[in-house]
Design an enzyme around this catalytic site. Sequence first.
Site, PDB file in Angstrom:
ATOM      1  N   ASP A 319     -15.902   8.402 -38.611  1.00  0.00           N
ATOM      2  CA  ASP A 319     -15.694   7.028 -38.144  1.00  0.00           C
ATOM      3  C   ASP A 319     -14.453   6.886 -37.268  1.00  0.00           C
ATOM      4  OD1 ASP A 319     -16.413   4.274 -38.093  1.00  0.00           O
ATOM      5  OD2 ASP A 319     -14.854   3.840 -39.553  1.00  0.00           O
ATOM      6  N   SER A 341     -16.676  -2.034 -36.509  1.00  0.00           N
ATOM      7  CA  SER A 341     -17.922  -1.438 -36.997  1.00  0.00           C
ATOM      8  C   SER A 341     -18.754  -2.469 -37.753  1.00  0.00           C
ATOM      9  CB  SER A 341     -17.612  -0.254 -37.925  1.00  0.00           C
ATOM     10  OG  SER A 341     -16.901   0.758 -37.244  1.00  0.00           O
ATOM     11  N   GLN A 391     -24.088   4.642 -35.478  1.00  0.00           N
ATOM     12  CA  GLN A 391     -23.172   3.540 -35.770  1.00  0.00           C
ATOM     13  C   GLN A 391     -23.406   2.419 -34.774  1.00  0.00           C
ATOM     14  OE1 GLN A 391     -18.495   2.884 -35.346  1.00  0.00           O
ATOM     15  NE2 GLN A 391     -18.962   4.120 -37.159  1.00  0.00           N
TER      16      GLN A 391
END
Length: 409
Positions: A319, A341, A391
């Site tokens: 991430d 996110s 993502q």
Amino acid sequence: MRPHFILSLDILAVLQMDRGKVLEFLRQVPFLQRLPGSSLRKLAEVVQVKQYELGEYVVREGEIGDGIYFILEGQVEISGSASIEEGNHSDLLLKQYDYFGNESGGSIHQAIVVALSKLTCLVLPDSYSSLLQPKSIWYADESPGGLSLMEHILWIYFKGLLYRMLHLLDNLHAMFILAGENNSPIIYLVHRVRDGNSFATRRVDAKQNGYVIFTLFASFQKVEEGFEHQEAFLPHVPAPEMLLNIEELRERRLADPHLSMEYRNKIAKKKFIPWPIEIRFCEDYHFSEQSPPRYWLKVKGKLTDDPALHRCVLAYASDLIFGGISLNPHRRRGLKIASLSLDHSIWFHRSVRADDWLLFVIESPSASGGRGLSFGRMFNRRGELIMSLTQEGLIRKAKQQNEDLNSKL
């Protein structure tokens, strides 16, 4: 309960005199694959052999446990009030390489275990249960000494979380619901959705100040062999040893006389905190806001051998830059962009070590409606596809300072 059946002389001799055979079996038990070789060798020396007939009770609910049972041959059925209370009304069937029992000595069994065939088990007595606890953050009440920076960080954030499953994480799907606060504790509520023969499912809700800020679904699979193919291939990129890490790139920029003093001062004034993950970009990186979409990564230092830990570290590392790639086509001089996110998904395909070099290849196929999508793949140095990732992030023009910064999306 009837006394245990005695094994035939031949089988007993093989198991008691040839501990190499026992060690070979223990190495194939998924639950034990997190242990170092020294612990497995010790286990092979102390396990005891027990055998049961079809229909015989192996464990009765409410009895004091006498250890951990590893199924060498045969099958068992597990049932009891504990599984019913948790909403799982189906019995659990276990077979060769599965295990059951209590890891903590002297605990009362919460289930009934019955042999569904002639059954042979290797039993680890309670007095040796400490052999099942490797040097790992999951088993430490206090921060263990000698751990890598990455393990220490994970212990700080997730201390008290104990990994006791015989399955390994195979995929996770996380949704970020509200922005969290750095200075407030987060409580993680783990919901047992299902425990099956091959898969187990958990839902985790993270609560802060009374609100759910994050939800995760995680699937765990027992290690097994199956069909294999791979259509994604490792691209031709420089080896990580030929590239500079982020810290080295920064120092080179600060000393580069070809860059303007204004630019170098801007870099020097930015607060720089080294990451616990080492990253080496395959493409040139000018410390602008645009991140190259291919880079090598690995944790700094050496991790302990717990395979669950390595997958946890890579979930964390994935991430760091991933979502920002969807912003690259839209960056312009003077344009301020805000992003965060929304969701993050990972599929683990093969075993992996997070302290070995992995190549992360990222692309962003689309952005629209204030959302940007990124796809990613991680390869090991042998070219094996280790992970696939997606993502989605919220990407917008940054709000002016007088606008509400506490938006709930």
